[in-house]
Design a protein around this motif. Sequence first.
Motif, short mmCIF file in Angstrom:
data_model
loop_
_atom_site.label_atom_id
_atom_site.label_comp_id
_atom_site.label_asym_id
_atom_site.label_seq_id
_atom_site.Cartn_x
_atom_site.Cartn_y
_atom_site.Cartn_z
N ARG A 87 -2.50 1.29 -0.38
CA ARG A 87 -3.93 1.16 -0.14
C ARG A 87 -4.56 2.55 -0.07
O ARG A 87 -3.98 3.47 0.49
CB ARG A 87 -4.23 0.36 1.11
CG ARG A 87 -3.93 1.07 2.38
CD ARG A 87 -4.31 0.25 3.60
NE ARG A 87 -3.45 0.67 4.68
CZ ARG A 87 -2.88 -0.12 5.55
NH1 ARG A 87 -3.11 -1.41 5.51
NH2 ARG A 87 -2.09 0.35 6.48
N LEU B 203 -9.04 1.31 -10.44
CA LEU B 203 -7.71 0.72 -10.27
C LEU B 203 -6.66 1.46 -11.10
O LEU B 203 -5.59 1.79 -10.58
CB LEU B 203 -7.74 -0.76 -10.64
CG LEU B 203 -6.42 -1.50 -10.56
CD1 LEU B 203 -5.83 -1.43 -9.15
CD2 LEU B 203 -6.59 -2.95 -11.00
N ASP C 42 -14.01 8.90 -2.95
CA ASP C 42 -13.94 7.48 -3.21
C ASP C 42 -15.28 7.06 -3.79
O ASP C 42 -16.25 7.76 -3.63
CB ASP C 42 -13.57 6.68 -1.95
CG ASP C 42 -14.57 6.87 -0.81
OD1 ASP C 42 -14.48 7.89 -0.12
OD2 ASP C 42 -15.45 6.00 -0.65
N ARG D 211 3.45 -2.10 -2.30
CA ARG D 211 2.05 -2.20 -1.89
C ARG D 211 1.53 -0.83 -1.46
O ARG D 211 2.26 -0.05 -0.85
CB ARG D 211 1.90 -3.19 -0.73
CG ARG D 211 2.37 -4.59 -1.10
CD ARG D 211 2.17 -5.60 -0.01
NE ARG D 211 2.85 -5.22 1.22
CZ ARG D 211 2.47 -5.66 2.43
NH1 ARG D 211 1.44 -6.45 2.57
NH2 ARG D 211 3.15 -5.28 3.51
N GLU E 168 -6.00 -8.85 -10.54
CA GLU E 168 -7.10 -8.04 -11.08
C GLU E 168 -6.75 -7.64 -12.50
O GLU E 168 -5.68 -7.08 -12.74
CB GLU E 168 -7.32 -6.80 -10.22
CG GLU E 168 -8.44 -5.91 -10.69
CD GLU E 168 -9.78 -6.62 -10.80
OE1 GLU E 168 -10.20 -6.91 -11.95
OE2 GLU E 168 -10.40 -6.90 -9.76
N SER F 169 -8.48 -1.41 0.56
CA SER F 169 -8.02 -2.49 -0.32
C SER F 169 -6.51 -2.36 -0.52
O SER F 169 -6.01 -1.27 -0.73
CB SER F 169 -8.70 -2.42 -1.69
OG SER F 169 -10.08 -2.66 -1.58
N VAL F 170 -5.81 -3.48 -0.47
CA VAL F 170 -4.36 -3.47 -0.67
C VAL F 170 -4.05 -3.82 -2.12
O VAL F 170 -4.46 -4.87 -2.61
CB VAL F 170 -3.65 -4.45 0.28
CG1 VAL F 170 -2.16 -4.49 0.00
CG2 VAL F 170 -3.92 -4.07 1.74
N VAL F 171 -3.35 -2.90 -2.80
CA VAL F 171 -2.97 -3.09 -4.19
C VAL F 171 -1.46 -3.34 -4.23
O VAL F 171 -0.69 -2.58 -3.64
CB VAL F 171 -3.31 -1.84 -5.03
CG1 VAL F 171 -2.88 -2.02 -6.47
CG2 VAL F 171 -4.81 -1.55 -4.95
N LEU G 213 -12.00 0.35 -6.39
CA LEU G 213 -11.31 -0.05 -5.17
C LEU G 213 -12.06 0.48 -3.96
O LEU G 213 -12.49 1.64 -3.94
CB LEU G 213 -9.89 0.52 -5.15
CG LEU G 213 -8.95 0.00 -6.23
CD1 LEU G 213 -7.60 0.70 -6.09
CD2 LEU G 213 -8.80 -1.50 -6.14
N ALA G 214 -12.17 -0.33 -2.95
CA ALA G 214 -12.77 0.10 -1.69
C ALA G 214 -11.66 0.69 -0.81
O ALA G 214 -10.49 0.33 -0.95
CB ALA G 214 -13.41 -1.09 -0.99
N VAL H 34 -5.05 -7.21 -6.12
CA VAL H 34 -5.91 -6.43 -5.22
C VAL H 34 -6.38 -7.39 -4.14
O VAL H 34 -7.03 -8.40 -4.44
CB VAL H 34 -7.11 -5.80 -5.97
CG1 VAL H 34 -8.03 -5.08 -4.99
CG2 VAL H 34 -6.63 -4.85 -7.05
N ASP H 35 -6.00 -7.10 -2.92
CA ASP H 35 -6.32 -7.97 -1.78
C ASP H 35 -5.90 -9.41 -2.05
O ASP H 35 -6.62 -10.36 -1.73
CB ASP H 35 -7.81 -7.88 -1.43
CG ASP H 35 -8.18 -6.50 -0.90
OD1 ASP H 35 -7.31 -5.83 -0.31
OD2 ASP H 35 -9.35 -6.10 -1.08
#
Length: 75
Positions: free
Chosen positions: A71, A18, A14, A69, A50, A61-63, A57-58, A45-46
């Motif tokens: 993450r 995206l 990581d 969805r 975006e 994070s919810v994409v 992305l951390a 994103v969250d």
Amino acid sequence: MARSPIRDVPLRDDPIRLGQFLKLSGLAEDGGHARALIEDGAVLVDGRTETRRGAQLAIGSVVAVGELRARPVRA
């Protein structure tokens, strides 16, 4: 109406961009599809739209794309 569950996508390295995550998670079919989704404003994103394909992305994070969805999580 219930929201769809969030699919966890394990990552060895990581952060992830995206566009790459959309392909890896199955939210996009390929790079072109990922680009189109992002350009059309269809990617959240969250909870926020975006528009940068290279956005980092951390972990956690919810994409979201439509009702789907996912993450990134540590493998």
